[in-house]
Design a protein around this motif. Structure first.
Motif, PDB file in Angstrom:
ATOM      1  N   ILE A 383     -25.562   3.291 -14.595  1.00 56.63           N
ATOM      2  CA  ILE A 383     -26.088   3.539 -15.859  1.00 56.63           C
ATOM      3  C   ILE A 383     -25.599   3.447 -17.459  1.00 56.63           C
ATOM      4  CG2 ILE A 383     -27.182   5.812 -17.068  1.00 56.63           C
ATOM      5  CD1 ILE A 383     -27.330   6.972 -13.881  1.00 56.63           C
ATOM      6  N   THR A 384     -24.616   3.466 -17.386  1.00 58.52           N
ATOM      7  CA  THR A 384     -23.276   3.240 -18.779  1.00 58.52           C
ATOM      8  C   THR A 384     -23.309   1.427 -18.719  1.00 58.52           C
ATOM      9  OG1 THR A 384     -21.429   5.216 -17.601  1.00 58.52           O
ATOM     10  CG2 THR A 384     -21.154   3.482 -19.190  1.00 58.52           C
ATOM     11  N   VAL A 385     -23.104   0.926 -18.440  1.00 56.97           N
ATOM     12  CA  VAL A 385     -23.358  -0.344 -18.143  1.00 56.97           C
ATOM     13  C   VAL A 385     -24.777  -1.493 -18.760  1.00 56.97           C
ATOM     14  CG1 VAL A 385     -23.160  -3.002 -17.473  1.00 56.97           C
ATOM     15  CG2 VAL A 385     -21.690  -0.565 -16.480  1.00 56.97           C
ATOM     16  N   VAL A 386     -25.815  -0.477 -18.795  1.00 61.49           N
ATOM     17  CA  VAL A 386     -26.981  -0.747 -18.549  1.00 61.49           C
ATOM     18  C   VAL A 386     -27.402  -0.771 -20.576  1.00 61.49           C
ATOM     19  CG1 VAL A 386     -29.412  -0.412 -18.646  1.00 61.49           C
ATOM     20  CG2 VAL A 386     -28.307  -0.850 -16.415  1.00 61.49           C
ATOM     21  N   ASN A 387     -27.269   0.732 -20.789  1.00 64.85           N
ATOM     22  CA  ASN A 387     -26.995   1.545 -21.683  1.00 64.85           C
ATOM     23  C   ASN A 387     -26.509   1.372 -23.346  1.00 64.85           C
ATOM     24  OD1 ASN A 387     -29.459   3.239 -20.342  1.00 64.85           O
ATOM     25  ND2 ASN A 387     -28.357   4.612 -20.333  1.00 64.85           N
ATOM     26  N   GLU A 388     -25.192   0.435 -22.140  1.00 67.30           N
ATOM     27  CA  GLU A 388     -24.277   0.384 -23.263  1.00 67.30           C
ATOM     28  C   GLU A 388     -24.112  -1.123 -23.605  1.00 67.30           C
ATOM     29  OE1 GLU A 388     -20.259   2.171 -22.683  1.00 67.30           O
ATOM     30  OE2 GLU A 388     -21.285   4.780 -22.802  1.00 67.30           O
ATOM     31  N   GLU A 389     -24.216  -2.212 -22.968  1.00 70.75           N
ATOM     32  CA  GLU A 389     -23.630  -2.992 -22.992  1.00 70.75           C
ATOM     33  C   GLU A 389     -25.565  -3.617 -23.574  1.00 70.75           C
ATOM     34  OE1 GLU A 389     -20.931  -5.527 -22.960  1.00 70.75           O
ATOM     35  OE2 GLU A 389     -19.929  -3.251 -22.837  1.00 70.75           O
ATOM     36  N   LEU A 390     -26.296  -3.197 -22.802  1.00 65.41           N
ATOM     37  CA  LEU A 390     -27.373  -4.253 -22.634  1.00 65.41           C
ATOM     38  C   LEU A 390     -28.264  -3.524 -23.395  1.00 65.41           C
ATOM     39  CD1 LEU A 390     -28.667  -5.019 -19.476  1.00 65.41           C
ATOM     40  CD2 LEU A 390     -26.956  -6.461 -20.802  1.00 65.41           C
ATOM     41  N   PHE A 391     -28.378  -2.107 -23.428  1.00 62.79           N
ATOM     42  CA  PHE A 391     -29.667  -1.560 -24.154  1.00 62.79           C
ATOM     43  C   PHE A 391     -29.108  -0.582 -25.917  1.00 62.79           C
ATOM     44  CE2 PHE A 391     -31.376   3.064 -26.160  1.00 62.79           C
ATOM     45  CZ  PHE A 391     -32.472   3.062 -26.054  1.00 62.79           C
ATOM     46  N   VAL A 392     -27.311  -0.789 -25.766  1.00 57.60           N
ATOM     47  CA  VAL A 392     -27.189  -0.884 -27.594  1.00 57.60           C
ATOM     48  C   VAL A 392     -26.637  -2.687 -27.947  1.00 57.60           C
ATOM     49  CG1 VAL A 392     -25.628   0.282 -28.668  1.00 57.60           C
ATOM     50  CG2 VAL A 392     -26.600   1.874 -26.881  1.00 57.60           C
ATOM     51  N   ARG A 393     -25.860  -2.715 -27.206  1.00 55.45           N
ATOM     52  CA  ARG A 393     -25.289  -4.216 -27.890  1.00 55.45           C
ATOM     53  C   ARG A 393     -26.321  -5.097 -27.975  1.00 55.45           C
ATOM     54  NH1 ARG A 393     -20.967  -7.779 -24.800  1.00 55.45           N
ATOM     55  NH2 ARG A 393     -20.150  -9.378 -26.754  1.00 55.45           N
ATOM     56  N   TYR A 394     -26.387  -5.615 -27.005  1.00 53.31           N
ATOM     57  CA  TYR A 394     -27.359  -6.351 -26.634  1.00 53.31           C
ATOM     58  C   TYR A 394     -28.841  -6.418 -27.650  1.00 53.31           C
ATOM     59  CZ  TYR A 394     -25.199  -9.797 -23.055  1.00 53.31           C
ATOM     60  OH  TYR A 394     -24.165 -10.018 -22.128  1.00 53.31           O
ATOM     61  N   ASN A 395     -29.830  -5.626 -27.450  1.00 52.01           N
ATOM     62  CA  ASN A 395     -30.781  -4.969 -28.043  1.00 52.01           C
ATOM     63  C   ASN A 395     -30.170  -4.806 -29.011  1.00 52.01           C
ATOM     64  OD1 ASN A 395     -32.137  -4.598 -25.925  1.00 52.01           O
ATOM     65  ND2 ASN A 395     -32.300  -2.613 -25.742  1.00 52.01           N
ATOM     66  N   ASN A 396     -29.222  -4.926 -29.812  1.00 52.49           N
ATOM     67  CA  ASN A 396     -28.829  -4.359 -31.762  1.00 52.49           C
ATOM     68  C   ASN A 396     -28.527  -5.718 -31.960  1.00 52.49           C
ATOM     69  OD1 ASN A 396     -28.676  -1.918 -31.806  1.00 52.49           O
ATOM     70  ND2 ASN A 396     -26.491  -1.709 -31.529  1.00 52.49           N
ATOM     71  N   VAL A 397     -27.955  -7.234 -31.109  1.00 50.35           N
ATOM     72  CA  VAL A 397     -27.809  -8.829 -32.114  1.00 50.35           C
ATOM     73  C   VAL A 397     -29.746  -9.405 -31.538  1.00 50.35           C
ATOM     74  CG1 VAL A 397     -26.870 -10.104 -31.651  1.00 50.35           C
ATOM     75  CG2 VAL A 397     -25.535  -8.153 -31.138  1.00 50.35           C
ATOM     76  N   LEU A 398     -29.842  -8.775 -30.601  1.00 54.63           N
ATOM     77  CA  LEU A 398     -31.649  -9.292 -30.243  1.00 54.63           C
ATOM     78  C   LEU A 398     -32.999  -8.877 -31.649  1.00 54.63           C
ATOM     79  CD1 LEU A 398     -32.102  -8.936 -26.782  1.00 54.63           C
ATOM     80  CD2 LEU A 398     -31.528 -11.683 -27.539  1.00 54.63           C
ATOM     81  N   LYS A 399     -32.302  -7.881 -32.154  1.00 56.16           N
ATOM     82  CA  LYS A 399     -33.543  -7.330 -32.739  1.00 56.16           C
ATOM     83  C   LYS A 399     -32.472  -8.263 -34.291  1.00 56.16           C
ATOM     84  CE  LYS A 399     -33.152  -3.219 -31.417  1.00 56.16           C
ATOM     85  NZ  LYS A 399     -32.619  -1.479 -31.921  1.00 56.16           N
ATOM     86  N   GLU A 400     -31.827  -8.192 -34.922  1.00 58.85           N
ATOM     87  CA  GLU A 400     -30.525  -8.519 -36.102  1.00 58.85           C
ATOM     88  C   GLU A 400     -31.478  -9.980 -36.238  1.00 58.85           C
ATOM     89  OE1 GLU A 400     -26.998  -7.301 -35.893  1.00 58.85           O
ATOM     90  OE2 GLU A 400     -27.552  -5.673 -35.986  1.00 58.85           O
ATOM     91  N   ALA A 401     -31.306 -10.552 -34.835  1.00 55.44           N
ATOM     92  CA  ALA A 401     -32.057 -11.661 -34.791  1.00 55.44           C
ATOM     93  C   ALA A 401     -33.004 -12.254 -35.494  1.00 55.44           C
ATOM     94  CB  ALA A 401     -31.491 -12.470 -34.115  1.00 55.44           C
ATOM     95  N   PHE A 402     -34.399 -11.054 -34.527  1.00 59.38           N
ATOM     96  CA  PHE A 402     -35.522 -11.980 -34.916  1.00 59.38           C
ATOM     97  C   PHE A 402     -35.918 -11.035 -36.153  1.00 59.38           C
ATOM     98  CE2 PHE A 402     -36.617 -11.982 -30.447  1.00 59.38           C
ATOM     99  CZ  PHE A 402     -37.713 -12.865 -30.643  1.00 59.38           C
ATOM    100  N   ALA A 403     -35.122  -9.653 -37.364  1.00 61.13           N
ATOM    101  CA  ALA A 403     -35.437  -9.379 -38.264  1.00 61.13           C
ATOM    102  C   ALA A 403     -35.266 -10.685 -39.435  1.00 61.13           C
ATOM    103  CB  ALA A 403     -34.427  -8.216 -38.644  1.00 61.13           C
ATOM    104  N   VAL A 404     -34.049 -11.499 -38.915  1.00 58.27           N
ATOM    105  CA  VAL A 404     -33.658 -12.661 -39.879  1.00 58.27           C
ATOM    106  C   VAL A 404     -34.618 -14.016 -40.512  1.00 58.27           C
ATOM    107  CG1 VAL A 404     -31.744 -11.510 -40.738  1.00 58.27           C
ATOM    108  CG2 VAL A 404     -31.206 -12.801 -39.129  1.00 58.27           C
TER     109      VAL A 404
END
Length: 538
Positions: A383-404
């Motif tokens: 649960i920690t790996v999914v939420n910290e690595e994927l849900f937070v870190r990976y998602n933040n980068v993906l959303k930033e890339a889509f935003a620009v």
């Protein structure tokens, strides 16, 4: 001419994961071992433009099918027909693809399967490598059956652990039923002098092949210990109620030993592959350019290292497997996955009951994989790996890339930029090519690609966002196929997610990004698929 990466042509593969026993479903301990790695290898090969066929099936004559039939009060074929589709459902839930996953008892395959197994056994016999050996057979007159396989339990002659059948699940040792028989445990049993057929091992040739394949030293040591304890032989027949019958003389009839007969099953998988895909040559033909790979766990080390490998080298005109991918046991919250104790998480349940994305399960299983040593699926850590690595870190980068993202894809990046991506793909490929196969290390380039976007300034992010996202789809695809494919479809008209198509079919489809993001996982979700043995109050 459009820009292209410079990679060597991918090989053609026949991948044959070990055949599971259809006496129950598939849990994450099964899936994390022989099956996920073969699917990741398949996707890596196809990403590079190669062919990778995955064919296997249920080991319908493993003796534990008889035990399950006895427990359920139904026939052994009914057991196979009950659990075979459930196994497929658990595999499919985690997007583990098979071109064919065979039930040898299906009318489509039954006659051909029995005939082929006998043909191959006869070829070994004609090659002069089959010997009749005397042994003690343990007979139970009360239940009118031989005590072997699922019907006998005792103590491992190597490590002293409680064990049963023919294989110790603690140390991987393979033994005869008489080696673990204790008359005090089975007071009604009679010891009968009998014989069985064995494959005579050419130990020099076998150990040379093991060394050439660069097999994990722990597994190679298990083979050496087996030969020291049992001599240069591996069982080919056994007195069991179910199986492919084999006669070799007057009143000498047993069934083919299903563990060693995994060789015959593997060749049959090659038969089906050649036929169904109209291949010019059998994948196991000595002249074939197909790279053949099997995957298995430590409890099947001796069947694959002795029976399948040694036997494969003796079949005329055919070659043995080129590589093996092996794994140790997988644990669940510190205890070994166990179907009998219901200490399991079923593949389909974590996806369909707990509503966890298949990609995040695959990511964790690859990261915490038992290839080199036993590993543990820790629910809290998952649960920690999914939420910290994927849900937070990976998602933040993906959303930033889509935003620009720009309005149009724009020109392909310069050679230096492309070389950086090519280097990471090459690094990942190196860890997904046997014998240096290592899932955890193969994930590192995906993380490094994330770091690369984080390190760019605003101008670089806007300039490279489109190509970075497309690169993420390439690198993540073997591990996280759903999100990678959804992302690719936003960015390319090319239906095949391949390296050759990276610079073509460029487009940008602007839709909400939710379907290409990772979802948070809660304990409340996970509780729906957890066994009672580990449920706690959150």
């Amino acid at each position: 001419m459009s820009k292209q990466f410079n990679f060597p042509k991918e090989k053609n593969y026949l991948l044959v994961p070990e055949m599971p026993t259809p006496n129950g479903r598939m849990h994450l301990g099964h899936l994390a071992g022989p099956y996920l790695k073969m699917d990741i290898l398949r996707r890596k090969a196809e990403r590079g433009g190669g062919k990778a066929f995955v064919v296997s099936g249920s080991d319908v004559f493993e003796s534990y099918v008889e035990l399950k039939a006895s427990q359920l009060g139904i026939g052994t074929e009914d057991v196979c027909n009950k659990f075979h589709p459930q196994i497929i459902k658990d595999l499919e839930a985690l997007k583990i693809h098979f071109d064919f996953f065979l039930n040898p008892l299906d009318e489509q395959w039954r006659a051909r399967f029995f005939k082929r197994e006998k043909e191959l056994m006869q070829q070994l016999t004609d090659a002069g490598v089959v010997e009749e050996r005397e042994e003690d057979l343990i007979y139970d007159p009360v239940n009118e059956r031989f005590l072997n396989g699922c019907w006998i339990k005792g103590t491992c002659p190597n490590c002293g652990s409680g064990t049963g059948s023919y294989l110790c699940e603690t140390c991987g040792t393979h033994y005869r039923p008489s080696d673990i028989f204790d008359a005090a445990t089975y007071p009604d049993a009679r010891v009968i002098k009998g014989t069985a057929l064995y494959l005579k091992l050419d130990t020099k040739k076998l150990f040379d092949k093991v060394e050439k394949m660069e097999i994990n030293s722990v597994f190679a040591d298990i083979l050496k210990r087996y030969v020291e304890l049992q001599g240069p032989y591996i069982r080919l027949t056994t007195p069991q109620a179910t199986g492919v019958e084999w006669e070799w003389g007057a009143d000498k009839k047993q069934v083919l030993f299903t563990y060693s007969a995994l060789l015959f099953f593997s060749v049959f998988c090659g038969d089906i592959c050649k036929e169904q895909f109209d291949l010019p040559i059998h994948p196991f033909d000595a002249a074939s350019d197909f790279t053949t790979i099997a995957s298995f766990g430590i409890d099947n080390a001796i069947p694959y290292l002795a029976g399948v490998l040694a036997g494969g080298m003796e079949l005329p005109g055919l070659k043995a497997f080129d590589y093996y991918l092996s794994n140790h046991f997988y644990y669940l919250n510190g205890e070994k996955f166990s179907t009998s104790r219901i200490h399991v998480i079923w593949g389909s349940d974590i996806v369909h009951l707990a509503q966890v994305q298949p990609d995040v399960v695959r990511y964790y299983l690859a990261r915490q994989n038992p290839e080199l040593e036993k590993k543990n699926f820790d629910v809290s850590e998952f649960i920690t790996v999914v939420n910290e690595e994927l849900f937070v870190r990976y998602n933040n980068v993906l959303k930033e890339a889509f935003a620009v993202l720009p309005q149009l894809p724009g020109e392909a990046p310069d050679d230096k930029w492309c070389a950086a991506l090519q280097s990471l793909i090459a690094e990942q490929n190196s860890f997904l090519n046997p014998p240096g196969f290592n899932l955890a290390d193969a994930l590192h380039p995906v993380d490094e690609w994330m770091d690369r976007f984080d390190g760019w300034d605003a101008a670089e992010r806007k300039l490279y966002a489109y190509w970075w996202l497309k690169g993420f789809a390439l690198l993540a695809y073997p591990f996280m196929p759903d999100i990678s494919t959804a992302l690719w479809n936003r960015l390319s008209d090319e239906t095949e997610l391949t390296i050759d198509h990276f610079f073509s079919g460029n487009k940008i489809v602007r839709q909400p990004v939710e379907d290409i993001l990772f979802k948070e996982v809660s304990y409340t979700q996970m509780e729906k698929c957890l066994p009672e043995s580990i449920k706690v109050n959150p």
